[in-house]
Design a protein around this motif. Structure first.
Motif, PDB file in Angstrom:
ATOM      1  N   LEU A   1       4.543  63.492  54.434  1.00  0.00           N
ATOM      2  CA  LEU A   1       4.943  64.493  53.454  1.00  0.00           C
ATOM      3  C   LEU A   1       5.624  63.839  52.257  1.00  0.00           C
ATOM      4  O   LEU A   1       6.276  62.794  52.388  1.00  0.00           O
ATOM      5  CB  LEU A   1       5.881  65.515  54.106  1.00  0.00           C
ATOM      6  CG  LEU A   1       5.286  66.291  55.290  1.00  0.00           C
ATOM      7  CD1 LEU A   1       6.265  67.324  55.804  1.00  0.00           C
ATOM      8  CD2 LEU A   1       3.964  66.945  54.911  1.00  0.00           C
ATOM      9  N   PRO A   2       5.493  64.417  51.067  1.00  0.00           N
ATOM     10  CA  PRO A   2       5.998  63.761  49.844  1.00  0.00           C
ATOM     11  C   PRO A   2       7.492  63.454  49.883  1.00  0.00           C
ATOM     12  O   PRO A   2       7.911  62.364  49.470  1.00  0.00           O
ATOM     13  CB  PRO A   2       5.664  64.778  48.740  1.00  0.00           C
ATOM     14  CG  PRO A   2       4.524  65.569  49.274  1.00  0.00           C
ATOM     15  CD  PRO A   2       4.741  65.655  50.753  1.00  0.00           C
ATOM     16  N   SER A   3       8.312  64.390  50.346  1.00  0.00           N
ATOM     17  CA  SER A   3       9.760  64.153  50.349  1.00  0.00           C
ATOM     18  C   SER A   3      10.121  62.979  51.254  1.00  0.00           C
ATOM     19  O   SER A   3      10.984  62.155  50.913  1.00  0.00           O
ATOM     20  CB  SER A   3      10.503  65.412  50.799  1.00  0.00           C
ATOM     21  OG  SER A   3      10.270  66.477  49.900  1.00  0.00           O
ATOM     22  N   THR A   4       9.464  62.887  52.401  1.00  0.00           N
ATOM     23  CA  THR A   4       9.720  61.765  53.299  1.00  0.00           C
ATOM     24  C   THR A   4       9.215  60.460  52.701  1.00  0.00           C
ATOM     25  O   THR A   4       9.871  59.419  52.816  1.00  0.00           O
ATOM     26  CB  THR A   4       9.045  62.016  54.651  1.00  0.00           C
ATOM     27  OG1 THR A   4       9.441  63.302  55.151  1.00  0.00           O
ATOM     28  CG2 THR A   4       9.437  60.960  55.657  1.00  0.00           C
ATOM     29  N   LEU A   5       8.065  60.497  52.060  1.00  0.00           N
ATOM     30  CA  LEU A   5       7.550  59.292  51.398  1.00  0.00           C
ATOM     31  C   LEU A   5       8.498  58.831  50.300  1.00  0.00           C
ATOM     32  O   LEU A   5       8.736  57.621  50.130  1.00  0.00           O
ATOM     33  CB  LEU A   5       6.165  59.583  50.819  1.00  0.00           C
ATOM     34  CG  LEU A   5       5.033  59.820  51.829  1.00  0.00           C
ATOM     35  CD1 LEU A   5       3.757  60.233  51.110  1.00  0.00           C
ATOM     36  CD2 LEU A   5       4.790  58.577  52.667  1.00  0.00           C
ATOM     37  N   GLU A   6       9.058  59.774  49.553  1.00  0.00           N
ATOM     38  CA  GLU A   6      10.009  59.411  48.502  1.00  0.00           C
ATOM     39  C   GLU A   6      11.251  58.764  49.092  1.00  0.00           C
ATOM     40  O   GLU A   6      11.739  57.741  48.588  1.00  0.00           O
ATOM     41  CB  GLU A   6      10.391  60.660  47.707  1.00  0.00           C
ATOM     42  CG  GLU A   6      11.401  60.387  46.610  1.00  0.00           C
ATOM     43  CD  GLU A   6      11.852  61.653  45.900  1.00  0.00           C
ATOM     44  OE1 GLU A   6      12.706  61.559  45.003  1.00  0.00           O
ATOM     45  OE2 GLU A   6      11.350  62.736  46.249  1.00  0.00           O
ATOM     46  N   ALA A   7      11.795  59.359  50.167  1.00  0.00           N
ATOM     47  CA  ALA A   7      12.992  58.792  50.799  1.00  0.00           C
ATOM     48  C   ALA A   7      12.710  57.402  51.352  1.00  0.00           C
ATOM     49  O   ALA A   7      13.553  56.493  51.253  1.00  0.00           O
ATOM     50  CB  ALA A   7      13.482  59.722  51.901  1.00  0.00           C
ATOM     51  N   ASN A   8      11.533  57.202  51.943  1.00  0.00           N
ATOM     52  CA  ASN A   8      11.175  55.881  52.445  1.00  0.00           C
ATOM     53  C   ASN A   8      11.058  54.867  51.315  1.00  0.00           C
ATOM     54  O   ASN A   8      11.472  53.706  51.452  1.00  0.00           O
ATOM     55  CB  ASN A   8       9.855  55.954  53.211  1.00  0.00           C
ATOM     56  CG  ASN A   8       9.992  56.698  54.529  1.00  0.00           C
ATOM     57  OD1 ASN A   8      11.079  56.793  55.092  1.00  0.00           O
ATOM     58  ND2 ASN A   8       8.892  57.239  55.027  1.00  0.00           N
TER      59      ASN A   8
ATOM     60  N   ARG B   1       2.740  79.253  51.476  1.00  0.00           N
ATOM     61  CA  ARG B   1       3.886  78.338  51.418  1.00  0.00           C
ATOM     62  C   ARG B   1       3.833  77.326  52.563  1.00  0.00           C
ATOM     63  O   ARG B   1       4.140  76.138  52.357  1.00  0.00           O
ATOM     64  CB  ARG B   1       5.187  79.122  51.461  1.00  0.00           C
ATOM     65  CG  ARG B   1       5.519  79.835  50.153  1.00  0.00           C
ATOM     66  CD  ARG B   1       6.918  80.396  50.170  1.00  0.00           C
ATOM     67  NE  ARG B   1       7.082  81.439  51.186  1.00  0.00           N
ATOM     68  CZ  ARG B   1       6.838  82.707  50.985  1.00  0.00           C
ATOM     69  NH1 ARG B   1       6.396  83.114  49.798  1.00  0.00           N
ATOM     70  NH2 ARG B   1       7.025  83.598  51.935  1.00  0.00           N
ATOM     71  N   LEU B   2       3.475  77.775  53.752  1.00  0.00           N
ATOM     72  CA  LEU B   2       3.364  76.844  54.877  1.00  0.00           C
ATOM     73  C   LEU B   2       2.291  75.794  54.611  1.00  0.00           C
ATOM     74  O   LEU B   2       2.502  74.596  54.873  1.00  0.00           O
ATOM     75  CB  LEU B   2       3.038  77.620  56.157  1.00  0.00           C
ATOM     76  CG  LEU B   2       2.760  76.771  57.400  1.00  0.00           C
ATOM     77  CD1 LEU B   2       3.968  75.935  57.758  1.00  0.00           C
ATOM     78  CD2 LEU B   2       2.350  77.663  58.574  1.00  0.00           C
ATOM     79  N   SER B   3       1.164  76.201  54.063  1.00  0.00           N
ATOM     80  CA  SER B   3       0.092  75.246  53.760  1.00  0.00           C
ATOM     81  C   SER B   3       0.545  74.227  52.727  1.00  0.00           C
ATOM     82  O   SER B   3       0.203  73.036  52.823  1.00  0.00           O
ATOM     83  CB  SER B   3      -1.146  75.998  53.267  1.00  0.00           C
ATOM     84  OG  SER B   3      -1.594  76.942  54.230  1.00  0.00           O
ATOM     85  N   ALA B   4       1.332  74.675  51.750  1.00  0.00           N
ATOM     86  CA  ALA B   4       1.790  73.763  50.700  1.00  0.00           C
ATOM     87  C   ALA B   4       2.845  72.798  51.229  1.00  0.00           C
ATOM     88  O   ALA B   4       2.785  71.585  50.967  1.00  0.00           O
ATOM     89  CB  ALA B   4       2.348  74.570  49.528  1.00  0.00           C
ATOM     90  N   ILE B   5       3.824  73.311  51.990  1.00  0.00           N
ATOM     91  CA  ILE B   5       4.894  72.451  52.495  1.00  0.00           C
ATOM     92  C   ILE B   5       4.361  71.436  53.493  1.00  0.00           C
ATOM     93  O   ILE B   5       4.754  70.263  53.483  1.00  0.00           O
ATOM     94  CB  ILE B   5       6.006  73.320  53.126  1.00  0.00           C
ATOM     95  CG1 ILE B   5       6.710  74.138  52.039  1.00  0.00           C
ATOM     96  CG2 ILE B   5       7.017  72.464  53.872  1.00  0.00           C
ATOM     97  CD1 ILE B   5       7.755  75.091  52.569  1.00  0.00           C
ATOM     98  N   ALA B   6       3.452  71.868  54.363  1.00  0.00           N
ATOM     99  CA  ALA B   6       2.894  70.970  55.372  1.00  0.00           C
ATOM    100  C   ALA B   6       1.762  70.095  54.841  1.00  0.00           C
ATOM    101  O   ALA B   6       1.235  69.263  55.586  1.00  0.00           O
ATOM    102  CB  ALA B   6       2.395  71.781  56.568  1.00  0.00           C
ATOM    103  N   MET B   7       1.379  70.285  53.564  1.00  0.00           N
ATOM    104  CA  MET B   7       0.312  69.498  52.953  1.00  0.00           C
ATOM    105  C   MET B   7      -0.981  69.588  53.769  1.00  0.00           C
ATOM    106  O   MET B   7      -1.642  68.598  54.067  1.00  0.00           O
ATOM    107  CB  MET B   7       0.736  68.034  52.799  1.00  0.00           C
ATOM    108  CG  MET B   7       1.936  67.820  51.899  1.00  0.00           C
ATOM    109  SD  MET B   7       1.575  68.230  50.171  1.00  0.00           S
ATOM    110  CE  MET B   7       0.410  66.932  49.780  1.00  0.00           C
ATOM    111  N   LEU B   8      -1.346  70.827  54.132  1.00  0.00           N
ATOM    112  CA  LEU B   8      -2.582  71.045  54.878  1.00  0.00           C
ATOM    113  C   LEU B   8      -3.775  71.030  53.925  1.00  0.00           C
ATOM    114  O   LEU B   8      -3.664  71.462  52.777  1.00  0.00           O
ATOM    115  CB  LEU B   8      -2.514  72.379  55.627  1.00  0.00           C
ATOM    116  CG  LEU B   8      -1.365  72.505  56.642  1.00  0.00           C
ATOM    117  CD1 LEU B   8      -1.359  73.891  57.260  1.00  0.00           C
ATOM    118  CD2 LEU B   8      -1.473  71.431  57.716  1.00  0.00           C
ATOM    119  N   GLU B   9      -4.885  70.530  54.408  1.00  0.00           N
ATOM    120  CA  GLU B   9      -6.069  70.399  53.560  1.00  0.00           C
ATOM    121  C   GLU B   9      -6.630  71.761  53.161  1.00  0.00           C
ATOM    122  O   GLU B   9      -7.088  71.945  52.041  1.00  0.00           O
ATOM    123  CB  GLU B   9      -7.143  69.584  54.287  1.00  0.00           C
ATOM    124  CG  GLU B   9      -6.734  68.143  54.567  1.00  0.00           C
ATOM    125  CD  GLU B   9      -7.821  67.374  55.273  1.00  0.00           C
ATOM    126  OE1 GLU B   9      -8.869  67.997  55.571  1.00  0.00           O
ATOM    127  OE2 GLU B   9      -7.628  66.175  55.535  1.00  0.00           O
TER     128      GLU B   9
END
Length: 419
Positions: A48-55, A212-220
């Motif tokens: 997920l983008p937020s986790t990638l940013e923190a990493n 919103r769930l699809s967007a937050i979870a980055m579902l295809e």
């Protein structure tokens, strides 16, 4: 027990259902995309983008900590003296050539202070990365629970519409038989329209929650259904992180980093020392000689007083944040535990209320069809049933919110174990 008016409508509905199942084109037109389970989504947190940013932020801090260990680069100087003058120094024939190497020396603990400060920054970034991961897990749990709750509310609204239509048919039959006034039929039809409008509203809320769930979870692909329930899951406090919560550890790491920066700023006020080694060649005699020297800056004008004061101010700010964080975490943990316990009790009570409301509506329906109770009593029990079912969904949402708050304090994913 059904009225004579209700039997034809039910027969028509069954016929439509049979035709729908028998038609392959109608059965295949609507393909419901089901969301992965919550545990599967949590397993994909690192994508997920937020986790990638923190990493990435942590990787940058770790790289700076590694870079802080590097020694300063030496410099090479080349010079020629006694050239382009007069007499024997005309041109460059009798010039003296000097080649020297200068190496800055980090004395007075300057290098160690820089390394320790960079390590402290990397440690704080690592803890913030972990904190961000669990925050994202909480956002994911909330979006999943809200989507599931919206789907349940839509199903409840559809069932409420079905019950309202069923009651309206019974009222219409009684009006036709002269057992009820025409006004009752108009009121029943009005309730049907209101229930239909409520169904349309819950459908819009359900579609928005799934988007919103699809967007937050980055579902295809956008999803329209939930595969495994999260609202029905229960969780008890694990006690993990009770003595050293993650938020306090982050604040403590930030204080340590600020304290290390104070040392760095104080070391910057000390003189910079450089050593130089050179070799000089005398062209006139073709002799050579070595030169050795030290260069020392004099902190006469710039003693870094502003930088030191700023570092001390940032340290005081970090201390204040740490004290506030300890107090907030203690209060938030007590509140989250109490809210979680209360929401568990509320859920159990709501489920009992639903069972009682269903039985009350069943009895009132029987009594209404037998002519022993009025339409107002039937409407009252139906409204109580709808309200109790929605209250059960609200209680489960409250339980998920309490679990999310407690999980973040304990440093874990909601409804999961600490990692």
């Amino acid at each position: 027990m059904f009225t004579p008016l209700g039997r034809p409508l039910i027969a028509v509905g069954l016929a439509v259902a049979v035709l729908a199942l028998a038609s392959p084109s109608m059965a295949n037109d609507t393909v419901v995309e089901t969301a992965p389970s919550y545990d599967d989504l949590v397993a994909r947190l690192d994508a997920l983008p937020s986790t990638l940013e923190a990493n990435a932020v942590y990787d940058a801090a770790a790289a700076r900590a590694e870079q802080a260990r590097a020694l300063p680069n030496p410099s090479i100087a080349y010079s020629r003296e006694n050239v382009y003058g007069t007499g024997p120094y005309n041109g460059t024939g009798n010039g003296e050539t000097t080649l020297s190497i200068n190496q800055p020396l980090e004395l007075f603990g300057q290098r160690s202070a820089r390394i320790q400060a960079a390590r402290s920054e990397a440690n704080a970034a690592d803890l913030r990365r972990v904190q961000t991961r669990w925050q994202v897990a909480g956002q994911l749990a909330l979006a999943y629970a809200e989507a599931e709750a919206a789907a349940r509310r839509y199903d409840l609204a559809a069932e409420a519409l079905s019950l309202t239509e069923q009651d309206a048919r019974g009222v219409a039959a009684m009006v036709e038989q002269g057992r009820e006034a025409t006004l009752r039929g108009v009121q029943a039809q009005s309730e049907v329209e209101a229930a239909r409008a409520a169904l349309d509203e819950t459908k819009a809320l359900r579609d928005g929650a799934f988007a919103r769930l699809s967007a937050i979870a980055m579902l295809e692909r956008p999803v329209q259904a939930i595969s495994a329930s999260l609202l029905d899951r229960t969780s008890n406090p694990t006690g993990v992180g009770a003595d050293d919560p993650l938020a306090v550890r982050v604040a403590q790491a930030e204080l340590d980093a600020a304290s290390r920066l104070v040392t760095v700023e104080r070391r910057r006020a000390l003189p910079d020392v450089s050593a130089a080694v050179g070799r000089t060649r005398f062209r006139e005699t073709n002799d050579e000689a070595f030169t050795v020297g030290l260069e020392l800056t004099i902190p006469l004008f710039d003693r870094n007083r502003g930088g030191i004061r700023a570092a001390y101010a940032e340290q005081r700010a970090a201390e204040a944040r740490l004290i506030a964080q300890k107090q907030e975490v203690r209060a938030e943990r007590l509140a989250a535990e109490a809210t979680l316990a209360a929401s568990n009790s509320r859920t159990r009570a709501a489920d009992s209320g639903v069972a009682a409301a269903e039985e009350a509506y069943r009895l009132s329906r029987v009594g209404f069809e037998a002519g022993r109770i009025s339409q107002l009593e039937l409407r009252s029990t139906r409204s109580a049933l709808i309200a109790s079912r929605n209250a059960a969904v609200d209680a489960r949402i409250a339980r998920v919110l309490a679990e999310i708050d407690l999980a973040l304090l304990e440093g874990r994913a909601p409804f999961g174990e600490s990692r």
